[in-house]
Design a protein around this motif. Structure first.
Motif, mmCIF file in Angstrom:
data_model
loop_
_atom_site.group_PDB
_atom_site.id
_atom_site.type_symbol
_atom_site.label_atom_id
_atom_site.label_comp_id
_atom_site.label_asym_id
_atom_site.label_seq_id
_atom_site.Cartn_x
_atom_site.Cartn_y
_atom_site.Cartn_z
ATOM 1 N N GLN A 143 0.813 -1.217 0.000
ATOM 2 C CA GLN A 143 0.000 0.000 0.000
ATOM 3 C C GLN A 143 0.848 1.271 0.000
ATOM 4 O OE1 GLN A 143 -2.879 -0.132 3.173
ATOM 5 N NE2 GLN A 143 -3.371 -2.271 2.824
ATOM 6 N N VAL A 144 2.147 1.151 0.267
ATOM 7 C CA VAL A 144 3.011 2.333 0.293
ATOM 8 C C VAL A 144 3.283 2.786 -1.141
ATOM 9 C CG1 VAL A 144 5.254 3.236 0.974
ATOM 10 C CG2 VAL A 144 4.064 1.610 2.454
ATOM 11 N N PRO A 145 2.929 4.024 -1.524
ATOM 12 C CA PRO A 145 3.124 4.481 -2.903
ATOM 13 C C PRO A 145 4.594 4.693 -3.221
ATOM 14 C CG PRO A 145 2.317 6.280 -1.547
ATOM 15 C CD PRO A 145 2.276 5.050 -0.685
ATOM 16 N N VAL A 146 5.005 4.210 -4.382
ATOM 17 C CA VAL A 146 6.406 4.339 -4.794
ATOM 18 C C VAL A 146 6.754 5.807 -5.023
ATOM 19 C CG1 VAL A 146 8.091 3.705 -6.548
ATOM 20 C CG2 VAL A 146 6.394 2.034 -5.793
ATOM 21 N N GLU A 147 5.843 6.560 -5.660
ATOM 22 C CA GLU A 147 6.127 7.967 -5.939
ATOM 23 C C GLU A 147 6.353 8.745 -4.650
ATOM 24 O OE1 GLU A 147 3.246 9.769 -8.488
ATOM 25 O OE2 GLU A 147 3.122 8.032 -9.807
ATOM 26 N N GLY A 148 5.525 8.500 -3.658
ATOM 27 C CA GLY A 148 5.691 9.197 -2.387
ATOM 28 C C GLY A 148 7.009 8.860 -1.720
ATOM 29 N N MET A 149 7.403 7.582 -1.761
ATOM 30 C CA MET A 149 8.671 7.179 -1.161
ATOM 31 C C MET A 149 9.848 7.797 -1.898
ATOM 32 S SD MET A 149 8.195 5.481 1.542
ATOM 33 C CE MET A 149 9.906 5.018 1.744
ATOM 34 N N VAL A 150 9.755 7.880 -3.221
ATOM 35 C CA VAL A 150 10.843 8.503 -3.996
ATOM 36 C C VAL A 150 10.992 9.976 -3.625
ATOM 37 C CG1 VAL A 150 11.541 9.186 -6.321
ATOM 38 C CG2 VAL A 150 10.721 6.870 -5.908
ATOM 39 N N LYS A 151 9.881 10.676 -3.493
ATOM 40 C CA LYS A 151 9.940 12.084 -3.083
ATOM 41 C C LYS A 151 10.607 12.231 -1.715
ATOM 42 C CE LYS A 151 5.686 13.518 -5.465
ATOM 43 N NZ LYS A 151 4.293 14.015 -5.261
ATOM 44 N N VAL A 152 10.234 11.374 -0.785
ATOM 45 C CA VAL A 152 10.792 11.465 0.566
ATOM 46 C C VAL A 152 12.290 11.194 0.548
ATOM 47 C CG1 VAL A 152 10.789 10.376 2.832
ATOM 48 C CG2 VAL A 152 8.621 10.940 1.732
ATOM 49 N N VAL A 153 12.703 10.134 -0.144
ATOM 50 C CA VAL A 153 14.127 9.753 -0.153
ATOM 51 C C VAL A 153 14.970 10.831 -0.820
ATOM 52 C CG1 VAL A 153 15.779 8.092 -1.079
ATOM 53 C CG2 VAL A 153 13.659 7.284 -0.044
ATOM 54 N N ILE A 154 14.539 11.320 -1.988
ATOM 55 C CA ILE A 154 15.332 12.336 -2.690
ATOM 56 C C ILE A 154 15.371 13.637 -1.900
ATOM 57 C CG2 ILE A 154 15.404 13.778 -4.759
ATOM 58 C CD1 ILE A 154 14.399 11.405 -6.345
ATOM 59 N N SER A 155 14.257 14.017 -1.292
ATOM 60 C CA SER A 155 14.234 15.253 -0.505
ATOM 61 C C SER A 155 15.153 15.156 0.702
ATOM 62 C CB SER A 155 12.804 15.565 -0.066
ATOM 63 O OG SER A 155 11.956 15.758 -1.179
ATOM 64 N N LEU A 156 15.104 14.031 1.411
ATOM 65 C CA LEU A 156 15.989 13.852 2.560
ATOM 66 C C LEU A 156 17.457 13.843 2.134
ATOM 67 C CD1 LEU A 156 14.103 11.184 4.705
ATOM 68 C CD2 LEU A 156 14.478 13.591 5.264
ATOM 69 N N THR A 157 17.744 13.204 1.004
ATOM 70 C CA THR A 157 19.116 13.190 0.501
ATOM 71 C C THR A 157 19.599 14.604 0.192
ATOM 72 O OG1 THR A 157 18.755 10.998 -0.472
ATOM 73 C CG2 THR A 157 20.640 12.252 -1.274
ATOM 74 N N GLY A 158 18.746 15.394 -0.465
ATOM 75 C CA GLY A 158 19.124 16.764 -0.777
ATOM 76 C C GLY A 158 19.320 17.619 0.461
ATOM 77 N N MET A 159 18.465 17.441 1.458
ATOM 78 C CA MET A 159 18.579 18.220 2.689
ATOM 79 C C MET A 159 19.872 17.885 3.438
ATOM 80 S SD MET A 159 14.590 17.887 3.869
ATOM 81 C CE MET A 159 14.657 18.916 5.322
ATOM 82 N N ILE A 160 20.179 16.598 3.546
ATOM 83 C CA ILE A 160 21.406 16.192 4.241
ATOM 84 C C ILE A 160 22.641 16.694 3.492
ATOM 85 C CG2 ILE A 160 22.781 14.193 4.931
ATOM 86 C CD1 ILE A 160 20.123 12.715 5.408
#
Length: 294
Positions: free
Chosen positions: A52-69
């Motif tokens: 049930q976890v959307p792939v698009e949402g997870m990609v947004k979260v991972v890339i955003s966290l990577t950019g912030m770090i």
């Protein structure tokens, strides 16, 4: 984000997302379907939470966290997490560019979280909430970019102003889709503008960090500034060309699969499994005529 790697991460992320969106929009147009098909109610989706976890949402979260770090701690040994210099009696703010970039990533992180909550936690998926979060992220990107160009030279101002235009248009299209969804012209406009501002962000990388001529651009040179606008117009054509190529490839794939399915259907016909009582009587009578001893 104040280096080549920092610009490449969002540029490539936006480009591949826009390319993915263009493929989905092309297939939806060819099939005559809606772009987004709402998920069934939560109780009918099964019990596997990971499905049930959307792939698009997870990609947004991972890339955003990577950019912030990366914005805070890249290159290694750097720490831009401090926002105020408490040792200075004037208490000045520190690292404004990094905090602007992190804020931009934060809104896309919020969009990813909204996607996950809407599709995994709510009883019914809220498409309007997801589009509204995306629209907010794009509009905040344009707003922060407008503040980002303060105290920059003419070259960076021209680069970022031209970047704001497609980013703001994408945000406006997403905002319209909150109330007027499933409009094919909006799908194409959003795909086109997404491709334009992602390729233009790659162009910004080239201008600021790896100029093809090997010589840096001169912000005081009006000829260099004029060619920036010319190149942006070329990116509009490039984005339209990429979108047309994606549609053409999807069209060939769609018609090839349709023709293959139709051909397979003509070669194979399933045997009938149900007969009426009259047909059974005729078959039984024919069998008795062929074999009278039965």
């Amino acid at each position: 984000m104040g280096n080549l790697e920092g610009h490449l991460l969002p540029a490539l992320s936006f480009f591949f997302y826009s390319l993915y969106y263009s493929v989905r929009a092309s297939l939806a147009l060819l099939r005559g379907q809606k772009f987004f098909n709402p998920l069934p109610p939560r109780e009918k989706r099964g019990h596997s939470w990971w499905k049930q976890v959307p792939v698009e949402g997870m990609v947004k979260v991972v890339i955003s966290l990577t950019g912030m770090i990366a914005d805070f701690f890249y290159p290694p040994g750097v720490n831009r997490l401090k926002i105020i210099d408490w040792e200075d009696p004037r208490r000045p703010f520190l690292f404004p560019n990094s905090w602007q970039h992190v804020t931009m990533y934060g809104f896309f992180l919020l969009s990813g979280v909204v996607d996950i909550v809407s599709q995994s936690c709510l009883a019914r998926q809220s498409m309007k909430l997801e589009r509204a979060a995306e629209a907010l992220a794009c509009c905040m990107l344009a707003l922060l970019m407008a503040a980002h160009i303060e105290h920059k030279d003419g070259l960076e101002i021209r680069l970022h102003v031209l970047f704001i235009v497609p980013a703001l248009l994408v945000g406006l299209v997403l905002l319209i889709e909150v109330w007027v969804p499933d409009q094919p012209p909006l799908w194409l406009l959003k795909s086109w503008m997404g491709l334009v501002f992602s390729t233009w962000l790659l162009q910004i990388c080239m201008v600021l960090y790896v100029p093809p001529s090997g010589q840096p651009w001169i912000s005081e040179n009006p000829v260099d500034l004029a060619f920036l606008t010319i190149f942006f117009c070329w990116h509009l054509i490039l984005g339209a060309g990429i979108l047309a190529a994606v549609y053409g490839i999807c069209s060939l794939w769609h018609h090839h699969c349709s023709s293959w399915t139709e051909a397979a259907g003509t070669k194979y016909q399933p045997c009938p499994t149900g007969y009426s009582s009259e047909e059974l009587e005729k078959l039984r009578a024919g069998a008795e005529l062929q074999d009278p001893g039965v």
